[in-house]
Design a protein around this motif. Structure first.
Motif, PDB file in Angstrom:
ATOM      1  N   VAL A 212       0.694  -1.031  -0.058  1.00  0.00           N
ATOM      2  CA  VAL A 212      -0.009  -0.259   0.014  1.00  0.00           C
ATOM      3  C   VAL A 212       0.734   1.222   0.138  1.00  0.00           C
ATOM      4  CG1 VAL A 212      -1.831   1.404   1.225  1.00  0.00           C
ATOM      5  CG2 VAL A 212      -2.080  -0.933   1.046  1.00  0.00           C
ATOM      6  N   PHE A 213       1.911   1.223   0.889  1.00  0.00           N
ATOM      7  CA  PHE A 213       2.831   2.474   0.815  1.00  0.00           C
ATOM      8  C   PHE A 213       3.534   2.681  -0.496  1.00  0.00           C
ATOM      9  CE2 PHE A 213       2.849   2.212   5.518  1.00  0.00           C
ATOM     10  CZ  PHE A 213       2.189   3.318   5.736  1.00  0.00           C
ATOM     11  N   GLU A 214       3.782   1.593  -1.213  1.00  0.00           N
ATOM     12  CA  GLU A 214       4.265   1.619  -2.799  1.00  0.00           C
ATOM     13  C   GLU A 214       3.446   2.229  -3.574  1.00  0.00           C
ATOM     14  OE1 GLU A 214       5.541  -2.354  -3.892  1.00  0.00           O
ATOM     15  OE2 GLU A 214       7.350  -2.611  -2.643  1.00  0.00           O
ATOM     16  N   TYR A 215       2.013   1.863  -3.540  1.00  0.00           N
ATOM     17  CA  TYR A 215       0.844   2.546  -4.311  1.00  0.00           C
ATOM     18  C   TYR A 215       0.918   3.884  -3.864  1.00  0.00           C
ATOM     19  CZ  TYR A 215      -1.154  -1.880  -5.724  1.00  0.00           C
ATOM     20  OH  TYR A 215      -1.453  -3.165  -6.221  1.00  0.00           O
ATOM     21  N   ILE A 216       1.063   4.331  -2.707  1.00  0.00           N
ATOM     22  CA  ILE A 216       0.931   5.799  -2.305  1.00  0.00           C
ATOM     23  C   ILE A 216       2.099   6.519  -2.851  1.00  0.00           C
ATOM     24  CG2 ILE A 216       0.917   7.331  -0.432  1.00  0.00           C
ATOM     25  CD1 ILE A 216      -0.689   5.075   1.222  1.00  0.00           C
ATOM     26  N   GLN A 217       3.222   5.911  -2.710  1.00  0.00           N
ATOM     27  CA  GLN A 217       4.555   6.580  -3.212  1.00  0.00           C
ATOM     28  C   GLN A 217       4.582   6.792  -4.628  1.00  0.00           C
ATOM     29  OE1 GLN A 217       6.724   8.203  -1.663  1.00  0.00           O
ATOM     30  NE2 GLN A 217       7.994   8.940  -3.061  1.00  0.00           N
ATOM     31  N   GLU A 221       4.419  10.407  -6.956  1.00  0.00           N
ATOM     32  CA  GLU A 221       5.042  10.806  -7.919  1.00  0.00           C
ATOM     33  C   GLU A 221       4.590  11.103  -9.208  1.00  0.00           C
ATOM     34  OE1 GLU A 221       7.687   7.382  -8.145  1.00  0.00           O
ATOM     35  OE2 GLU A 221       8.770   7.846  -6.218  1.00  0.00           O
ATOM     36  N   GLU A 222       3.470  10.236  -9.758  1.00  0.00           N
ATOM     37  CA  GLU A 222       2.780  10.431 -10.720  1.00  0.00           C
ATOM     38  C   GLU A 222       1.920  11.781 -10.536  1.00  0.00           C
ATOM     39  OE1 GLU A 222      -0.169   7.516 -11.367  1.00  0.00           O
ATOM     40  OE2 GLU A 222       1.331   6.102 -11.790  1.00  0.00           O
ATOM     41  N   LEU A 223       1.621  12.357  -9.636  1.00  0.00           N
ATOM     42  CA  LEU A 223       0.777  13.522  -9.521  1.00  0.00           C
ATOM     43  C   LEU A 223       1.632  14.621  -9.518  1.00  0.00           C
ATOM     44  CD1 LEU A 223      -1.970  12.611  -6.522  1.00  0.00           C
ATOM     45  CD2 LEU A 223      -2.369  12.954  -9.159  1.00  0.00           C
ATOM     46  N   SER A 224       2.798  14.406  -9.077  1.00  0.00           N
ATOM     47  CA  SER A 224       3.857  15.569  -8.923  1.00  0.00           C
ATOM     48  C   SER A 224       4.153  16.119 -10.333  1.00  0.00           C
ATOM     49  CB  SER A 224       4.975  14.980  -8.060  1.00  0.00           C
ATOM     50  OG  SER A 224       5.677  14.042  -8.433  1.00  0.00           O
ATOM     51  N   LYS A 225       4.273  14.698 -11.224  1.00  0.00           N
ATOM     52  CA  LYS A 225       4.657  15.077 -12.511  1.00  0.00           C
ATOM     53  C   LYS A 225       3.766  15.517 -13.449  1.00  0.00           C
ATOM     54  CE  LYS A 225       8.270  11.243 -12.428  1.00  0.00           C
ATOM     55  NZ  LYS A 225       8.692   9.796 -12.695  1.00  0.00           N
ATOM     56  N   TYR A 242      -8.207  11.292  -2.917  1.00  0.00           N
ATOM     57  CA  TYR A 242      -8.049  11.723  -1.474  1.00  0.00           C
ATOM     58  C   TYR A 242      -6.686  12.357  -1.241  1.00  0.00           C
ATOM     59  CZ  TYR A 242     -11.520   8.851   0.894  1.00  0.00           C
ATOM     60  OH  TYR A 242     -12.484   8.364   1.553  1.00  0.00           O
ATOM     61  N   MET A 243      -5.723  12.348  -2.268  1.00  0.00           N
ATOM     62  CA  MET A 243      -4.397  13.106  -2.558  1.00  0.00           C
ATOM     63  C   MET A 243      -4.503  14.485  -3.002  1.00  0.00           C
ATOM     64  SD  MET A 243      -1.987  10.001  -3.236  1.00  0.00           S
ATOM     65  CE  MET A 243      -0.350  10.823  -2.957  1.00  0.00           C
ATOM     66  N   SER A 244      -5.883  14.757  -3.348  1.00  0.00           N
ATOM     67  CA  SER A 244      -5.869  16.195  -4.082  1.00  0.00           C
ATOM     68  C   SER A 244      -6.211  17.016  -2.978  1.00  0.00           C
ATOM     69  CB  SER A 244      -7.138  16.129  -5.077  1.00  0.00           C
ATOM     70  OG  SER A 244      -8.279  15.632  -4.773  1.00  0.00           O
ATOM     71  N   GLU A 245      -6.624  18.206  -3.437  1.00  0.00           N
ATOM     72  CA  GLU A 245      -7.301  19.348  -2.617  1.00  0.00           C
ATOM     73  C   GLU A 245      -8.764  19.358  -2.070  1.00  0.00           C
ATOM     74  OE1 GLU A 245      -5.337  22.094  -1.490  1.00  0.00           O
ATOM     75  OE2 GLU A 245      -3.690  20.871  -2.529  1.00  0.00           O
ATOM     76  N   ASP A 246      -9.420  18.215  -2.649  1.00  0.00           N
ATOM     77  CA  ASP A 246     -10.917  18.158  -2.629  1.00  0.00           C
ATOM     78  C   ASP A 246     -11.082  17.900  -0.929  1.00  0.00           C
ATOM     79  OD1 ASP A 246     -11.135  18.788  -5.014  1.00  0.00           O
ATOM     80  OD2 ASP A 246     -11.430  16.876  -5.647  1.00  0.00           O
ATOM     81  N   CYS A 247     -10.275  16.822  -0.403  1.00  0.00           N
ATOM     82  CA  CYS A 247     -10.679  16.423   1.072  1.00  0.00           C
ATOM     83  C   CYS A 247     -10.655  17.504   2.141  1.00  0.00           C
ATOM     84  CB  CYS A 247      -9.758  15.125   1.077  1.00  0.00           C
ATOM     85  SG  CYS A 247     -10.563  13.685   0.366  1.00  0.00           S
TER      86      CYS A 247
END
Length: 362
Positions: A212-217, A221-225, A242-247
């Motif tokens: 799961v932590f691999e998925y998150i990392q 990385e995908e979102l930052s690129k 969940y990792m966006s600003e919406d939450c």
């Protein structure tokens, strides 16, 4: 009553149903005096409404529940009060979003067309028997994982591979069930000694954490690129949301630990419930050929005339909304064999910290 429970644990659902029938819907399970294993078990609709709806705030899960389900951390299944309300609000907001609905329909359609159908064709051609429970678990595990994380673990394939993520989730679930049927001191001693079910739980947690932590990392990385591309994308998985600003609107900051707990909670909820419902539905249909005939007749009514000769035909969600008999058959299967037959709630009062109230929905 503990010896009786241990003798009947292999058929726990049927046994509890029989007890509830004999006791008019409610009975008190009494464990050894030293074991903190007293349960009030009820299937009475009025009691369940009181516990799960009208007085829900009086029945938080409590410390014991969180210890038993510790693999889920602070996810929505383990949390109480404000943390639970915030997570529920976030989940409702994201899962009701139009983009997620579109992603859900697309994911299921692709998995059926490129995963489920090829396997069924293969086993039919080879004349092999297939375990539908295993097949549906693989189908729902892959689908749920894609919807939650955006990644396909490849569980559903002709080779029927063993996927570490799926195996670890199964081991964790078995260990959680074991914790419910033995005294707390027993499983905590096993955890301290690193033996038995607790050894299996420890290994499962390590595997789940790693994956799961691999998925998150990887997602971070995908979102930052390419965050702009992600914002405009039609396929929006829950982890991305969940990792966006919406939450931030719900007052929660989803750090890696809470993201991990949220992912596992959704995986646990999405895989076994749907696969159990599908398994029981098809088993019931196989036992009632007249129902199968009526379902097929109803399906044929909405297939275009020029497509009747096609080997396969996939229905879209709008077409399926018209199928009244199929909907009724599914509801009846859910009534007879609920995918979540037990729901455990703890009391609000600290006067009885060992008393739980499992609600049986069967």
């Amino acid at each position: 009553m503990l010896p009786e429970l241990l003798l009947k644990v292999h058929r726990i659902h049927d046994w509890v149903t029989e007890l509830l029938q004999r006791s008019q819907g409610t009975f008190l399970f009494q464990g050894p005096w030293f074991a903190s294993m007293d349960f009030l078990v009820t299937a009475d609709p009025a009691n369940i409404h009181y516990i799960m709806s009208s007085n829900f705030s009086n029945f938080p899960k409590g410390r014991e529940f969180k210890e038993i389900f510790d693999v889920l951390g602070d996810g929505i299944f383990n949390s109480d009060s404000d943390l639970w309300r915030s997570q529920r609000k976030a989940a409702q907001m994201l899962m009701n979003h139009q983009k997620f609905h579109q992603f859900l329909v697309k994911t299921i359609s692709v998995k059926v067309g490129k995963g489920l159908i090829p396997i069924l064709e293969h086993v039919a051609k080879e004349g092999k028997a297939v375990d539908l429970q295993d097949l549906f678990q693989r189908f729902t595990f892959d689908s749920t994982c894609i919807l939650v994380t955006g990644y396909d673990p490849g569980c559903l394939s002709i080779e029927f591979p063993e996927v570490p993520f799926s195996k670890a989730l199964e081991d964790a679930e078995e260990s959680i069930f074991y914790r419910h049927v033995v005294p707390e001191r027993v499983w905590k001693l096993q955890r301290w000694l690193g033996i038995g079910e607790e050894k299996k739980m420890k290994k499962a947690k390590e595997t789940l954490d790693r994956i799961v932590f691999e998925y998150i990392q990887k997602k971070r990385e995908e979102l930052s690129k390419g965050i702009q591309e992600k914002e405009e994308a039609e396929d929006v998985d829950l982890l991305t949301s969940y990792m966006s600003e919406d939450c931030k609107a719900v007052g929660l900051k989803f750090v890696d630990k809470l993201l991990r707990d949220t992912i596992l909670s959704f995986m646990l909820a999405g895989r076994d419930t749907t696969s159990s419902a599908l398994t029981w539905f098809f088993w019931l249909v196989s036992k009632n050929p007249q129902v199968e005939t009526k379902i097929l007749e109803e399906l044929e009514m909405i297939i275009p005339a020029d497509k009747m000769a096609a080997k396969w035909w996939k229905f879209d969600s709008k077409e399926l909304n018209k199928l009244v008999y199929l909907h009724g058959a599914l509801c009846e299967a859910l009534r007879l064999y609920p995918p979540v037959p037990f729901s455990t709630q703890g009391p609000n009062s600290t006067r009885h910290p060992s008393k739980w109230a499992p609600c049986c929905s069967k």
